[in-house]
Design a protein around this motif. Structure first.
Motif, PDB file in Angstrom:
ATOM      1  N   SER A  13       0.864  -1.186   0.000  1.00  0.00           N
ATOM      2  CA  SER A  13       0.000   0.000   0.000  1.00  0.00           C
ATOM      3  C   SER A  13       0.891   1.224   0.000  1.00  0.00           C
ATOM      4  CB  SER A  13      -0.887   0.025   1.251  1.00  0.00           C
ATOM      5  OG  SER A  13      -1.721  -1.108   1.258  1.00  0.00           O
ATOM      6  N   PHE A  14       0.469   2.221  -0.728  1.00  0.00           N
ATOM      7  CA  PHE A  14       1.231   3.474  -0.747  1.00  0.00           C
ATOM      8  C   PHE A  14       0.506   4.502   0.097  1.00  0.00           C
ATOM      9  CE2 PHE A  14       2.674   1.539  -4.737  1.00  0.00           C
ATOM     10  CZ  PHE A  14       4.049   1.704  -4.612  1.00  0.00           C
ATOM     11  N   GLY A  15       1.133   4.934   1.178  1.00  0.00           N
ATOM     12  CA  GLY A  15       0.621   6.025   2.001  1.00  0.00           C
ATOM     13  C   GLY A  15      -0.860   5.883   2.279  1.00  0.00           C
ATOM     14  N   PRO A  20      -4.989  -0.857  -2.091  1.00  0.00           N
ATOM     15  CA  PRO A  20      -3.584  -1.262  -2.152  1.00  0.00           C
ATOM     16  C   PRO A  20      -3.136  -1.511  -3.585  1.00  0.00           C
ATOM     17  CG  PRO A  20      -4.966  -3.010  -1.211  1.00  0.00           C
ATOM     18  CD  PRO A  20      -5.861  -1.843  -1.460  1.00  0.00           C
ATOM     19  N   ALA A  21      -1.847  -1.302  -3.857  1.00  0.00           N
ATOM     20  CA  ALA A  21      -1.309  -1.557  -5.202  1.00  0.00           C
ATOM     21  C   ALA A  21      -1.167  -3.058  -5.441  1.00  0.00           C
ATOM     22  CB  ALA A  21       0.030  -0.859  -5.366  1.00  0.00           C
ATOM     23  N   LEU A  22      -0.887  -3.826  -4.373  1.00  0.00           N
ATOM     24  CA  LEU A  22      -0.789  -5.291  -4.489  1.00  0.00           C
ATOM     25  C   LEU A  22      -1.510  -5.920  -3.302  1.00  0.00           C
ATOM     26  CD1 LEU A  22       3.026  -5.780  -5.350  1.00  0.00           C
ATOM     27  CD2 LEU A  22       1.091  -5.775  -6.958  1.00  0.00           C
ATOM     28  N   GLY A  39      -1.005  -6.987 -17.634  1.00  0.00           N
ATOM     29  CA  GLY A  39      -2.205  -6.498 -16.965  1.00  0.00           C
ATOM     30  C   GLY A  39      -2.477  -5.076 -17.418  1.00  0.00           C
ATOM     31  N   PRO A  40      -3.675  -4.575 -17.119  1.00  0.00           N
ATOM     32  CA  PRO A  40      -4.011  -3.219 -17.543  1.00  0.00           C
ATOM     33  C   PRO A  40      -3.183  -2.171 -16.807  1.00  0.00           C
ATOM     34  CG  PRO A  40      -5.932  -4.342 -16.562  1.00  0.00           C
ATOM     35  CD  PRO A  40      -4.756  -5.245 -16.403  1.00  0.00           C
ATOM     36  N   SER A  41      -3.263  -0.948 -17.287  1.00  0.00           N
ATOM     37  CA  SER A  41      -2.550   0.155 -16.656  1.00  0.00           C
ATOM     38  C   SER A  41      -3.002   0.306 -15.198  1.00  0.00           C
ATOM     39  CB  SER A  41      -2.855   1.428 -17.446  1.00  0.00           C
ATOM     40  OG  SER A  41      -2.097   2.469 -16.947  1.00  0.00           O
ATOM     41  N   GLY A  42      -2.040   0.465 -14.304  1.00  0.00           N
ATOM     42  CA  GLY A  42      -2.359   0.676 -12.897  1.00  0.00           C
ATOM     43  C   GLY A  42      -2.663  -0.597 -12.139  1.00  0.00           C
ATOM     44  N   SER A  43      -2.452  -1.766 -12.750  1.00  0.00           N
ATOM     45  CA  SER A  43      -2.829  -3.029 -12.081  1.00  0.00           C
ATOM     46  C   SER A  43      -1.776  -3.484 -11.072  1.00  0.00           C
ATOM     47  CB  SER A  43      -3.077  -4.134 -13.120  1.00  0.00           C
ATOM     48  OG  SER A  43      -1.949  -4.292 -13.955  1.00  0.00           O
ATOM     49  N   GLY A  44      -0.590  -2.881 -11.087  1.00  0.00           N
ATOM     50  CA  GLY A  44       0.427  -3.236 -10.090  1.00  0.00           C
ATOM     51  C   GLY A  44       1.657  -3.920 -10.678  1.00  0.00           C
ATOM     52  N   LYS A  45       1.785  -3.917 -11.999  1.00  0.00           N
ATOM     53  CA  LYS A  45       2.895  -4.635 -12.644  1.00  0.00           C
ATOM     54  C   LYS A  45       4.256  -4.087 -12.191  1.00  0.00           C
ATOM     55  CE  LYS A  45       1.492  -3.552 -16.838  1.00  0.00           C
ATOM     56  NZ  LYS A  45       0.300  -2.721 -16.514  1.00  0.00           N
ATOM     57  N   SER A  46       4.421  -2.769 -12.323  1.00  0.00           N
ATOM     58  CA  SER A  46       5.723  -2.180 -11.961  1.00  0.00           C
ATOM     59  C   SER A  46       5.980  -2.329 -10.474  1.00  0.00           C
ATOM     60  CB  SER A  46       5.770  -0.698 -12.325  1.00  0.00           C
ATOM     61  OG  SER A  46       5.621  -0.551 -13.707  1.00  0.00           O
ATOM     62  N   THR A  47       4.922  -2.283  -9.674  1.00  0.00           N
ATOM     63  CA  THR A  47       5.114  -2.407  -8.219  1.00  0.00           C
ATOM     64  C   THR A  47       5.698  -3.780  -7.890  1.00  0.00           C
ATOM     65  OG1 THR A  47       3.278  -0.891  -7.879  1.00  0.00           O
ATOM     66  CG2 THR A  47       3.956  -2.185  -5.980  1.00  0.00           C
ATOM     67  N   ILE A  48       5.293  -4.814  -8.625  1.00  0.00           N
ATOM     68  CA  ILE A  48       5.882  -6.146  -8.395  1.00  0.00           C
ATOM     69  C   ILE A  48       7.387  -6.083  -8.638  1.00  0.00           C
ATOM     70  CG2 ILE A  48       6.001  -8.527  -9.262  1.00  0.00           C
ATOM     71  CD1 ILE A  48       3.033  -8.539  -9.582  1.00  0.00           C
ATOM     72  N   ASP A 161      11.094  -3.486 -17.300  1.00  0.00           N
ATOM     73  CA  ASP A 161       9.814  -2.793 -17.122  1.00  0.00           C
ATOM     74  C   ASP A 161       9.432  -2.089 -18.428  1.00  0.00           C
ATOM     75  OD1 ASP A 161       7.534  -1.620 -16.233  1.00  0.00           O
ATOM     76  OD2 ASP A 161       8.438  -0.678 -14.467  1.00  0.00           O
ATOM     77  N   GLU A 162       8.601  -2.727 -19.213  1.00  0.00           N
ATOM     78  CA  GLU A 162       8.156  -2.213 -20.514  1.00  0.00           C
ATOM     79  C   GLU A 162       9.334  -1.685 -21.335  1.00  0.00           C
ATOM     80  OE1 GLU A 162       4.510  -0.982 -21.266  1.00  0.00           O
ATOM     81  OE2 GLU A 162       3.648  -1.172 -19.278  1.00  0.00           O
ATOM     82  N   PRO A 163      10.400  -2.465 -21.488  1.00  0.00           N
ATOM     83  CA  PRO A 163      11.619  -1.909 -22.084  1.00  0.00           C
ATOM     84  C   PRO A 163      11.493  -1.605 -23.568  1.00  0.00           C
ATOM     85  CG  PRO A 163      11.845  -4.284 -21.824  1.00  0.00           C
ATOM     86  CD  PRO A 163      10.539  -3.901 -21.178  1.00  0.00           C
TER      87      PRO A 163
HETATM   88  N1  LIG Z   1       4.988   5.780  -5.369  1.00  0.00           N
HETATM   89  C1  LIG Z   1       3.660   5.633  -5.412  1.00  0.00           C
HETATM   90  N2  LIG Z   1       2.863   6.357  -4.599  1.00  0.00           N
HETATM   91  C2  LIG Z   1       1.513   6.199  -4.606  1.00  0.00           C
HETATM   92  N3  LIG Z   1       0.864   5.336  -5.416  1.00  0.00           N
HETATM   93  C3  LIG Z   1       1.614   4.596  -6.248  1.00  0.00           C
HETATM   94  C4  LIG Z   1       3.040   4.709  -6.306  1.00  0.00           C
HETATM   95  N4  LIG Z   1       3.498   3.821  -7.233  1.00  0.00           N
HETATM   96  C5  LIG Z   1       2.409   3.212  -7.747  1.00  0.00           C
HETATM   97  N5  LIG Z   1       1.290   3.666  -7.149  1.00  0.00           N
HETATM   98  C6  LIG Z   1      -0.096   3.215  -7.431  1.00  0.00           C
HETATM   99  O1  LIG Z   1      -0.111   1.799  -7.374  1.00  0.00           O
HETATM  100  C7  LIG Z   1      -0.942   1.267  -8.391  1.00  0.00           C
HETATM  101  C8  LIG Z   1      -0.142   0.302  -9.245  1.00  0.00           C
HETATM  102  O2  LIG Z   1       0.839   1.049  -9.951  1.00  0.00           O
HETATM  103  P1  LIG Z   1       1.868   0.358 -10.943  1.00  0.00           P
HETATM  104  O3  LIG Z   1       2.791   1.418 -11.440  1.00  0.00           O
HETATM  105  O4  LIG Z   1       2.470  -0.821 -10.280  1.00  0.00           O
HETATM  106  O5  LIG Z   1       0.891  -0.139 -12.104  1.00  0.00           O
HETATM  107  P2  LIG Z   1       1.264  -0.683 -13.562  1.00  0.00           P
HETATM  108  O6  LIG Z   1       0.407  -1.895 -13.754  1.00  0.00           O
HETATM  109  O7  LIG Z   1       2.731  -0.860 -13.695  1.00  0.00           O
HETATM  110  O8  LIG Z   1       0.739   0.499 -14.468  1.00  0.00           O
HETATM  111  P3  LIG Z   1       1.233   1.030 -15.911  1.00  0.00           P
HETATM  112  O9  LIG Z   1       0.989  -0.085 -16.883  1.00  0.00           O
HETATM  113  O10 LIG Z   1       0.345   2.208 -16.164  1.00  0.00           O
HETATM  114  O11 LIG Z   1       2.684   1.379 -15.780  1.00  0.00           O
HETATM  115  C9  LIG Z   1      -1.500   2.439  -9.176  1.00  0.00           C
HETATM  116  O12 LIG Z   1      -2.783   2.740  -8.671  1.00  0.00           O
HETATM  117  C10 LIG Z   1      -0.533   3.557  -8.857  1.00  0.00           C
HETATM  118  O13 LIG Z   1      -1.176   4.795  -8.900  1.00  0.00           O
END
Ligand SMILES: Nc1ncnc2c1ncn2[C@@H]1O[C@H](COP(=O)(O)OP(=O)(O)OP(=O)(O)O)[C@@H](O)[C@H]1O
Length: 350
Positions: A13-15, A20-22, A39-48, A161-163
């Motif tokens: 979770s971010f702040g 939660p992101a994951l 996964g779709p935009s914002g689904s949490g891929k980069s956070t993993i 990450d989406e290179p």
């Molecule tokens: N540093 C952060 N602070 C607050 N929220 C964040 C932060 N990083 C990511 N998030 C939130 O966490 C969720 C997942 O983000 P993430 O970047 O992992 O998604 P993604 O699947 O990689 O998206 P995209 O395909 O658009 O890059 C999103 O709702 C994003 O807004």
């Protein structure tokens, strides 16, 4: 030397963010394998990727690299290489010195680190570019240098990450071939984030489908396409056909009729999902029901890139989408029989 990666019940979770992101992500990526996270935009891929790399700490759960819990281990000590959508090369260093950087920082001599770097530049087919400034590279070349730089640090795990998402289609295909070469030469464990399912299928052994921070399915490319765990996975993989009905005795029964499904498919209500590319379409020459498939009328023909897609409508109004064989243009309004190969048909919960 590569290493397996294991996420167990990872949440993040971010702040004060409401969602939660994951949530509860458990994902095992075997040593030397390649998993694409889709996964779709914002689904949490980069956070993993960020929690594996140690750029973000998990809020719950554990991350193991090579069997070791990496909680509290600084990012630079995790043995992880990262490549982002933007190559982020050092603008003041030559191509060769960008690739030599990690070795040089690790204490190697200038000459030694440059020899080491040359090997990786050769691997990404930029052997003759070492003396160039970064500014003299194309986008695709910059990304190759970024990959060489990451590999030169001998990472146990390579996170991408989406290179390739900023590259044009031809260059992307070149980069997919390059990844194949890298895998043959070095066998690193690779986790690639992409939103492009064709890219995922082209480069990965397995695909992890993520939605709203939850892992929906992690499976081989073939199974993700042909045995999706849910309609959501099917749709994210571009699946178009969903027919509600129920399963009885290895048959899915719906207004389409009885369609054989894999033995062991749970009995009861279920949605039949069928890959449109796998359906065989042939003209129906008589008015008899077909023993080998389902019979309907073509209600629409559409061009879909190089192939044509038909919409076939059935008596109860339900529809299936199927790809037409190349060449024959005369399908509009036709009565057709659709053969549904068992390998491309599966049943998901309603
Ligand atoms: N540093 C952060 N602070 C607050 N929220 C964040 C932060 N990083 C990511 N998030 C939130 O966490 C969720 C997942 O983000 P993430 O970047 O992992 O998604 P993604 O699947 O990689 O998206 P995209 O395909 O658009 O890059 C999103 O709702 C994003 O807004």
């Amino acid at each position: 030397m590569s290493a397996g990666v294991l996420l167990h019940e990872v949440s993040k979770s971010f702040g004060a963010a409401r969602t939660p992101a994951l949530t509860g992500v458990t994902l095992a990526v075997a040593d030397g394998s390649c998993t694409a996270i889709l996964g779709p935009s914002g689904s949490g891929k980069s956070t993993i990727l960020r929690v594996i790399a140690g750029l973000d700490e998990v809020s719950g759960g554990t991350v193991h690299v090579d069997g070791v819990d990496v909680a509290g281990v600084p990012s630079e000590q995790r043995g992880i290489g990262l490549v982002f959508q933007r190559p982020l090369l050092f603008p003041h260093l030559s191509v060769l010195d960008n690739v030599a950087f990690s070795h040089r920082v690790g204490g190697a001599s200038r000459a030694g680190s440059r020899r080491h770097a040359q090997h990786y530049l050769d691997l990404v087919q930029l052997g003759g570019f070492g003396g160039r400034p970064i500014q003299a590279l194309s986008g695709g070349q910059e990304q190759r240098v970024a990959i060489a730089r990451a590999l030169a640090a001998a990472p146990r795990v390579l996170l991408l990450d989406e290179p390739f998402s900023a590259l044009d289609p031809a260059l992307r295909e070149d980069m997919h071939l390059l990844l194949d070469d890298v895998r043959s030469a070095l066998s690193p464990t690779i986790i690639l984030v992409t939103h492009d399912r064709e890219e995922a299928a082209a480069v990965a052994d397995r695909i992890a489908v993520i939605h709203n921070g939850a892992l929906l399915q992690h499976d081989t490319v073939d199974r993700i396409y042909h045995r999706p765990a849910s309609t959501r996975v099917s749709r994210l993989m571009g699946g178009l056909n969903e027919i509600p009905g129920h399963v009885h005795g290895a048959m899915h029964v719906s207004p389409l009729g009885q369609v054989p499904v894999s033995p062991g498919t749970p009995e009861g209500p279920g949605i039949l999902v069928i890959r449109h590319e796998a359906i065989e379409v042939s003209r129906c020459t008589d008015n008899e029901p077909s023993a080998s498939g389902v019979v309907g009328h073509v209600s629409r023909v559409r061009q879909f890139g190089p192939r044509r897609m038909v919409t076939v409508t059935f008596g109860d109004g339900s529809e299936l989408f199927a790809a037409l064989p190349p060449g024959d243009g005369m399908y509009d309004g036709c009565r057709v029989v659709l053969t549904l190969p068992t390998e491309a048909v599966s049943v998901v919960p309603r």
